[in-house]
Design an enzyme around this catalytic site. Structure first.
Site, PDB file in Angstrom:
ATOM      1  N   GLY A  98       0.883  -1.150   0.000  1.00  0.00           N
ATOM      2  CA  GLY A  98       0.000   0.000   0.000  1.00  0.00           C
ATOM      3  C   GLY A  98       0.917   1.194   0.000  1.00  0.00           C
ATOM      4  O   GLY A  98       1.616   1.431   0.969  1.00  0.00           O
ATOM      5  N   THR A  99       0.946   1.911  -1.108  1.00  0.00           N
ATOM      6  CA  THR A  99       2.165   2.611  -1.469  1.00  0.00           C
ATOM      7  C   THR A  99       1.922   4.001  -2.001  1.00  0.00           C
ATOM      8  O   THR A  99       0.850   4.305  -2.506  1.00  0.00           O
ATOM      9  CB  THR A  99       2.870   1.799  -2.579  1.00  0.00           C
ATOM     10  OG1 THR A  99       3.259   0.571  -2.034  1.00  0.00           O
ATOM     11  CG2 THR A  99       4.075   2.479  -3.143  1.00  0.00           C
ATOM     12  N   SER A 100       2.964   4.813  -1.919  1.00  0.00           N
ATOM     13  CA  SER A 100       3.017   6.049  -2.707  1.00  0.00           C
ATOM     14  C   SER A 100       4.301   6.007  -3.516  1.00  0.00           C
ATOM     15  O   SER A 100       5.385   6.009  -2.932  1.00  0.00           O
ATOM     16  CB  SER A 100       3.030   7.271  -1.797  1.00  0.00           C
ATOM     17  OG  SER A 100       1.890   7.266  -0.966  1.00  0.00           O
TER      18      SER A 100
END
Lengths: 261, 216, 279
Positions: free
Chosen positions: B19-21
């Site tokens: 779950g990323t940016s």
């Protein structure tokens, strides 16, 4: 009709929920395992409790596995899977090092493990901390059942990983000495032993220093030695009264002497 | 779930997710890749110092989002393909790298959850390139790309603040500010901000800690 | 041929005691008897030319005036930027090029760029070589000249692939029945030029037409046509194209004029030195 039929999906789901005979479940070890790097090596540690649901199946099982003499592995997840996958990769790593005429590398074992686990899409329930020393130095990795890997200076896995990580996060510092790393790792495992229901009994440990043979310290700490029983529960000979004695001949015994000339 | 329509993109039980940016931005003399460092299993942070910026070739890197296992496996396979390619035909273009990524993600779309940004510096063309490869396996060549759960919060920011032909320092600031906002608003992003800068002169790595990026 | 009847020539997968594979050598024989093909590497591209023996008067003719007559073309296009001229068994050549097209498309599909001519030659080499290994197949009865411009580097390339699977990069390549005289002409042509005046595709079209005419001299009784194709950086943007219309007409005119009065001085080009195997 072409394609897969899902006609029985709901019926099966209904039957599964209503039937009393539960389907067999794989045993999963609630576990605490950790790994900590120090200035010229790495240490891994594990608790020794094995569980089947709410039952403690083994009070002193070994969760530290040898992949090669200087690469060791701590396993959490399905006990059978961690053992099997670790032996398989151990075997292949040995063949590989014989073929390449080189000391096995930790990254090699890691890559073999992750590719094997990825192939099985998480159905092999092995969560491992892989550590060791090789000609390129000391290494510490973790692999998850689905095949993802992580690198770290300190890692924890298993149901007691949260308790262990709390200890690691508060006490870890850079450039630990060997003794400090051992202390930190065993403290982290003890946090699991005392605070996690799935973990318990003793601390197993393995220290790997660069250029040296690995030191496997089975039951490094045993904080749960069973107290000696206050009384002996053995029955004295003759406690049970003999009420009757009867000897029955089952067959006739004939004796005969044979002379050898 | 009614048994016929199955959501293929939900993570399998116990799977580690990014779950990323993530983002990659082209600028005057190259390209910058940026990412947060959080990986999660459900609500637990499995790793707070993850490296989601992965080397494919010396000057072709990628940002990974989705399942950690899937994206690592795909990146490893692409790296293998390009190594073989290099030995036969010389240095691959970024487009070639993106095409191999696409082939793998598109042909296995049913089994993978992988959203990848491929970025690199082309020594022949003397410029940076960015290709975004989202879930289905399509390829989009872009001036800059953002992806991952945290990207939803910074579409507006990036659109307003991205400029063509920025210099390196401006681009570092742009990426740092963008990811700072993404991390701030996205619960599944966090940790440190990692950057990889690809230019003529080589590869440069930067790291920014929370106390530095949180109060920009 | 001392080998005939010994049994060592019956199968692909069998070597003779002195280390030869006769099936491959027989395939090479099929090429030696085939119609002549030539290729020339130029400054700005490559040119291919073939001698087309007219098997029947009923066949559709390919005359420069008759532009719609693409019915019997012999030079084939592999991809946008690579062409192929074959000598030997025509169906084998068709199959080979079919495979070459698959290879070039597969390459482009995976890597999103045109296949470099070197890579194509290498892949075709492996394919042809594989046909020298197995019992169930026979070797290819063709030699193929691949010519093209690498779109990535804009460099021209010329390769010739033989039935054994071997391939080399050439400045000028010739194969088929008239190869000896064609090779001699190519050598003369190349050595007459130096680095300051390298040959261009525009000139090469005419020269190759002439060389096909010369190569046909020993086979005069048979009617023939000339087919030429080129990949030129500036004239065809690297694309493999057949030479047609007035350009072809001019080339053929040039060839005819040169061969009628050059017949006497072309006599010195008949040495058959590199042809080791004779029957």
């Amino acid at each position: 009709m072409a394609g897969l039929s899902f006609d029985n999906y709901q019926r099966n789901a209904f039957l599964a929920s209503k039937t009393h005979s539960n389907l067999p479940k794989a045993t999963s070890t609630g576990t605490t395992i950790v790994g900590v790097k120090f200035h010229n090596g790495v240490v891994i540690a594990a608790d020794t409790r094995s569980t089947q649901g709410p039952i403690v199946a083994d009070k002193n099982c070994a969760k530290l596995h040898r992949i090669s003499p200087r690469i060791w592995c701590a396993g959490a997840g399905t006990a059978a899977d961690t053992e099997a996958v670790t032996q398989l990769i151990g075997s292949n790593v040995e063949l590989h090092s014989l073929y390449a005429k080189r000391q096995p590398r930790v990254v090699t074992a890691l890559q073999m493990l992750k590719q094997h686990l990825f192939k099985y899409q998480g159905h092999i329930g092995a969560y491992l901390i892989v550590a060791g020393t090789d000609p390129t130095g000391a290494h510490l990795f973790s692999v998850q059942a689905h095949g993802s890997t992580d690198v770290g200076f300190y890692l924890s896995l298993g149901s007691g990983s949260l308790a262990a990580m709390a200890v690691l996060e508060s006490n870890w510092k850079e450039d630990l000495s060997k003794e400090e790393a051992i202390k930190l790792a065993s403290d982290a495992i003890q946090a699991g032993i005392w605070n996690d229901l799935g973990s318990g009994s003793n601390v197993d440990l393995c220290v790997m220093e660069t250029g040296k043979d690995a030191e496997y310290l089975r039951n490094y700490i045993t904080p749960n030695v069973r107290e000696a029983k206050q009384k002996s529960y053995k029955f004295e000979r003759g406690t049970t009264a003999v009420l009757k004695e009867k000897i029955i001949d089952i067959c006739e015994v004939e004796e005969e002497q044979v002379l050898v000339v | 779930m009614n048994g016929i329509q199955v959501d293929i993109n939900h993570l399998k039980k116990g799977e580690v997710s990014l779950g990323t940016s993530i983002m990659a931005v082209t600028f005057d003399g190259g390209v910058i890749l940026g990412a947060d460092s959080r990986t999660t299993t459900g609500a637990y942070i499995a790793n707070r110092v993850t490296d989601k910026l992965t080397r494919i070739d010396d000057k072709i890197w990628c940002c990974r989002s989705g399942s950690a296992a899937d994206t690592q496996a795909v990146a490893d396979i692409v790296q293998y393909h390009l190594e073989l390619y290099t030995s036969q035909y010389g240095t691959p273009s970024i487009e070639t790298a993106a095409a191999v990524f696409k082939t793998l993600t598109y042909e296995n779309k049913d089994a993978l959850s992988a959203g990848i940004i491929v970025a690199g510096y082309d020594d022949k063309k003397k410029k940076g390139e960015v290709y975004s490869i989202p879930l289905g396996g399509s390829v989009h060549k872009q001036k800059y790309a953002i992806a991952g759960s945290g990207s939803a919060f910074i579409y507006g920011y990036c659109d307003k603040n991205y400029r063509e032909n920025m210099n390196k320092e401006e681009t570092v600031e742009f990426v740092k500010h963008s990811l700072s906002q993404a991390i701030k608003w996205d619960g599944s992003s966090g940790g440190v901000i990692r950057l990889v800068i690809l230019t003529e002169s080589g590869v440069e790595r930067l790291i920014f800690y929370p106390d530095e990026y949180e109060n920009l | 041929m001392t080998s005939v009847g010994t049994g060592y020539d019956l199968s692909n997968s069998v070597f003779s005691p002195d280390g030869r594979n006769f099936q491959v050598e027989y395939a090479a024989k099929a090429v030696e008897n085939g119609a002549t093909s030539v290729g020339l590497l130029c400054e700005d591209g490559v040119v291919l030319a073939v001698e087309k023996l007219v098997a029947s008067k009923l066949l559709v003719k390919a005359s420069p005036q008759n532009k719609g007559s693409g019915a019997n073309t012999k030079i084939q296009t592999v991809g946008r930027h690579i062409g192929c001229a074959c000598s030997g068994l025509v169906p084998d050549g068709r199959h080979l090029v079919n495979r070459a097209r698959e290879e070039s498309q597969q390459f482009k599909q995976l890597y999103k760029r045109d296949i470099p001519p070197v890579a194509l030659a290498d892949r075709m080499g492996q394919y042809v070589q594989a046909h020298t290994l197995y019992n169930s197949v026979r070797p290819f009865g063709v030699a193929a000249i691949f010519g093209g411009v690498d779109p990535e580097t804009a460099e021209p390339h010329l390769y010739m692939l033989e039935p054994s699977g071997v391939y080399w990069g050439y400045r000028g390549a010739a194969t088929g029945k008239g190869r000896q005289s064609a090779k001699a002409e190519l050598e003369k042509l190349i050595s007459s030029r130096d680095d300051n005046s390298p040959i261009t595709t525009l000139e090469a079209v005419k020269e190759l037409a002439r060389i096909i005419y010369i190569a046909h001299e020993d086979n005069k009784e048979k009617e023939f046509e000339v087919e030429i194709s080129w990949c030129s950086r500036e004239h065809t943007q690297g694309k493999h194209t057949l030479v047609q219309g007035t350009m072809l007409e001019e080339a053929l005119e040039y060839a005819k004029s040169k061969t009628s009065n050059a017949q006497d001085d072309s006599d010195d080009s008949d040495a058959d030195s590199d042809d080791a195997m004779q029957d």
